[in-house]
Scaffold this motif. Structure first.
Motif, mmCIF file in Angstrom:
data_model
loop_
_atom_site.group_PDB
_atom_site.id
_atom_site.type_symbol
_atom_site.label_atom_id
_atom_site.label_comp_id
_atom_site.label_asym_id
_atom_site.label_seq_id
_atom_site.Cartn_x
_atom_site.Cartn_y
_atom_site.Cartn_z
ATOM 1 N N VAL A 34 12.574 -0.396 -2.466
ATOM 2 C CA VAL A 34 12.795 0.515 -3.592
ATOM 3 C C VAL A 34 11.444 0.982 -4.099
ATOM 4 O O VAL A 34 10.579 0.156 -4.416
ATOM 5 C CB VAL A 34 13.573 -0.175 -4.729
ATOM 6 C CG1 VAL A 34 13.727 0.785 -5.916
ATOM 7 C CG2 VAL A 34 14.928 -0.648 -4.228
ATOM 8 N N LEU A 35 11.234 2.283 -4.161
ATOM 9 C CA LEU A 35 9.947 2.811 -4.600
ATOM 10 C C LEU A 35 9.799 2.636 -6.105
ATOM 11 O O LEU A 35 10.686 3.019 -6.875
ATOM 12 C CB LEU A 35 9.832 4.289 -4.236
ATOM 13 C CG LEU A 35 8.432 4.883 -4.347
ATOM 14 C CD1 LEU A 35 7.487 4.249 -3.324
ATOM 15 C CD2 LEU A 35 8.481 6.388 -4.166
ATOM 16 N N VAL A 36 8.679 2.050 -6.499
ATOM 17 C CA VAL A 36 8.423 1.784 -7.914
ATOM 18 C C VAL A 36 7.380 2.759 -8.434
ATOM 19 O O VAL A 36 6.310 2.895 -7.859
ATOM 20 C CB VAL A 36 7.931 0.336 -8.105
ATOM 21 C CG1 VAL A 36 7.598 0.074 -9.570
ATOM 22 C CG2 VAL A 36 8.970 -0.650 -7.591
ATOM 23 N N THR A 53 9.458 -0.207 4.102
ATOM 24 C CA THR A 53 8.998 1.053 3.539
ATOM 25 C C THR A 53 9.937 1.544 2.435
ATOM 26 O O THR A 53 11.101 1.130 2.357
ATOM 27 C CB THR A 53 8.910 2.143 4.617
ATOM 28 O OG1 THR A 53 10.197 2.319 5.220
ATOM 29 C CG2 THR A 53 7.894 1.771 5.682
ATOM 30 N N ALA A 54 9.391 2.420 1.616
ATOM 31 C CA ALA A 54 10.172 3.036 0.552
ATOM 32 C C ALA A 54 9.644 4.443 0.332
ATOM 33 O O ALA A 54 8.438 4.683 0.479
ATOM 34 C CB ALA A 54 10.083 2.221 -0.733
ATOM 35 N N TYR A 55 10.553 5.368 -0.012
ATOM 36 C CA TYR A 55 10.183 6.765 -0.183
ATOM 37 C C TYR A 55 10.813 7.341 -1.439
ATOM 38 O O TYR A 55 11.901 6.938 -1.860
ATOM 39 C CB TYR A 55 10.658 7.590 1.013
ATOM 40 C CG TYR A 55 10.020 7.206 2.322
ATOM 41 C CD1 TYR A 55 10.619 6.280 3.162
ATOM 42 C CD2 TYR A 55 8.805 7.758 2.708
ATOM 43 C CE1 TYR A 55 10.036 5.912 4.362
ATOM 44 C CE2 TYR A 55 8.207 7.407 3.914
ATOM 45 C CZ TYR A 55 8.828 6.479 4.735
ATOM 46 O OH TYR A 55 8.229 6.117 5.917
ATOM 47 N N ALA A 56 10.126 8.326 -1.989
ATOM 48 C CA ALA A 56 10.731 9.109 -3.058
ATOM 49 C C ALA A 56 11.853 9.945 -2.458
ATOM 50 O O ALA A 56 11.763 10.387 -1.300
ATOM 51 C CB ALA A 56 9.687 10.008 -3.704
ATOM 52 N N ASP A 57 12.887 10.189 -3.229
ATOM 53 C CA ASP A 57 14.012 10.974 -2.728
ATOM 54 C C ASP A 57 13.564 12.356 -2.256
ATOM 55 O O ASP A 57 14.119 12.898 -1.297
ATOM 56 C CB ASP A 57 15.074 11.126 -3.824
ATOM 57 C CG ASP A 57 15.824 9.839 -4.092
ATOM 58 O OD1 ASP A 57 16.459 9.737 -5.150
ATOM 59 O OD2 ASP A 57 15.764 8.917 -3.241
ATOM 60 N N MET A 104 0.848 -1.183 0.000
ATOM 61 C CA MET A 104 0.000 0.000 0.000
ATOM 62 C C MET A 104 0.885 1.235 0.000
ATOM 63 O O MET A 104 2.065 1.174 0.382
ATOM 64 C CB MET A 104 -0.896 0.006 1.238
ATOM 65 C CG MET A 104 -1.766 -1.223 1.374
ATOM 66 S SD MET A 104 -2.600 -1.313 2.980
ATOM 67 C CE MET A 104 -3.746 0.062 2.850
ATOM 68 N N GLY A 105 0.308 2.345 -0.415
ATOM 69 C CA GLY A 105 1.139 3.534 -0.426
ATOM 70 C C GLY A 105 0.381 4.791 -0.777
ATOM 71 O O GLY A 105 -0.852 4.796 -0.839
ATOM 72 N N ALA A 133 5.447 7.272 -1.278
ATOM 73 C CA ALA A 133 5.807 6.363 -0.185
ATOM 74 C C ALA A 133 5.023 5.068 -0.322
ATOM 75 O O ALA A 133 3.904 5.070 -0.833
ATOM 76 C CB ALA A 133 5.520 7.004 1.174
ATOM 77 N N ALA A 134 5.631 3.989 0.131
ATOM 78 C CA ALA A 134 4.971 2.687 0.077
ATOM 79 C C ALA A 134 5.355 1.870 1.302
ATOM 80 O O ALA A 134 6.428 2.074 1.893
ATOM 81 C CB ALA A 134 5.368 1.931 -1.199
ATOM 82 N N ILE A 135 4.480 0.943 1.672
ATOM 83 C CA ILE A 135 4.765 0.054 2.784
ATOM 84 C C ILE A 135 4.271 -1.342 2.418
ATOM 85 O O ILE A 135 3.134 -1.516 1.982
ATOM 86 C CB ILE A 135 4.139 0.561 4.102
ATOM 87 C CG1 ILE A 135 4.540 -0.336 5.269
ATOM 88 C CG2 ILE A 135 2.632 0.713 3.996
ATOM 89 C CD1 ILE A 135 4.241 0.300 6.637
#
Length: 126
Positions: A105-107, A57-61, A34-35, A49-51
């Motif tokens: 890694v955010l996709v 978790t992953a985030y945009a720079d 989810m994100g 952002a995603a989890i």
């Protein structure tokens, strides 16, 4: 029928904070990634952002160190804490269920999101 409902948007001055929440229902699978995505006027929708189901978790720079994504009391509540907001964070924020995730890694794949919320406006003024 999957339902996704965001809340918590609004207007804030630069440097301020907002907290978005997303309530989801209508499904039993607990493995969805989810994100949150956002879309500024005239720009494409982008993931911020995603989890994953295991908490990865992953985030945009552009938001690292300022935004924090988390699950709520249940697996079906998603939050996004946004601190030190900047004018460039302005846009409509969308909650996404069943998005592509890649182990931290955010996709960027908005076309592959299974379920969207209706969006909530975030406006950051300078």
């Amino acid at each position: 029928q999957v339902q996704v409902v965001e809340s918590g948007g609004g207007s804030v001055q630069a440097g301020g904070s907002l907290r978005l929440s997303c309530a989801t229902s209508g499904y039993t699978y607990t493995g969805y990634c989810m994100g949150w995505f956002r879309q500024a006027p005239g720009k494409e929708r982008e993931a911020v952002a995603a989890i994953e189901s295991d908490g990865t978790t992953a985030y945009a720079d552009s938001v690292k160190g300022r935004f924090a994504i988390s699950k709520g009391d249940t697996e079906k509540i998603l939050n996004l804490q946004m601190d030190n907001l900047k004018p460039e964070d302005t846009g409509v924020y969308y909650c996404a269920v069943d998005m592509v995730c890649a182990r931290g890694v955010l996709v960027q794949a908005p076309k592959r999101v299974g379920f969207w919320g209706q969006g909530t406006q975030v406006t950051v003024t300078s």
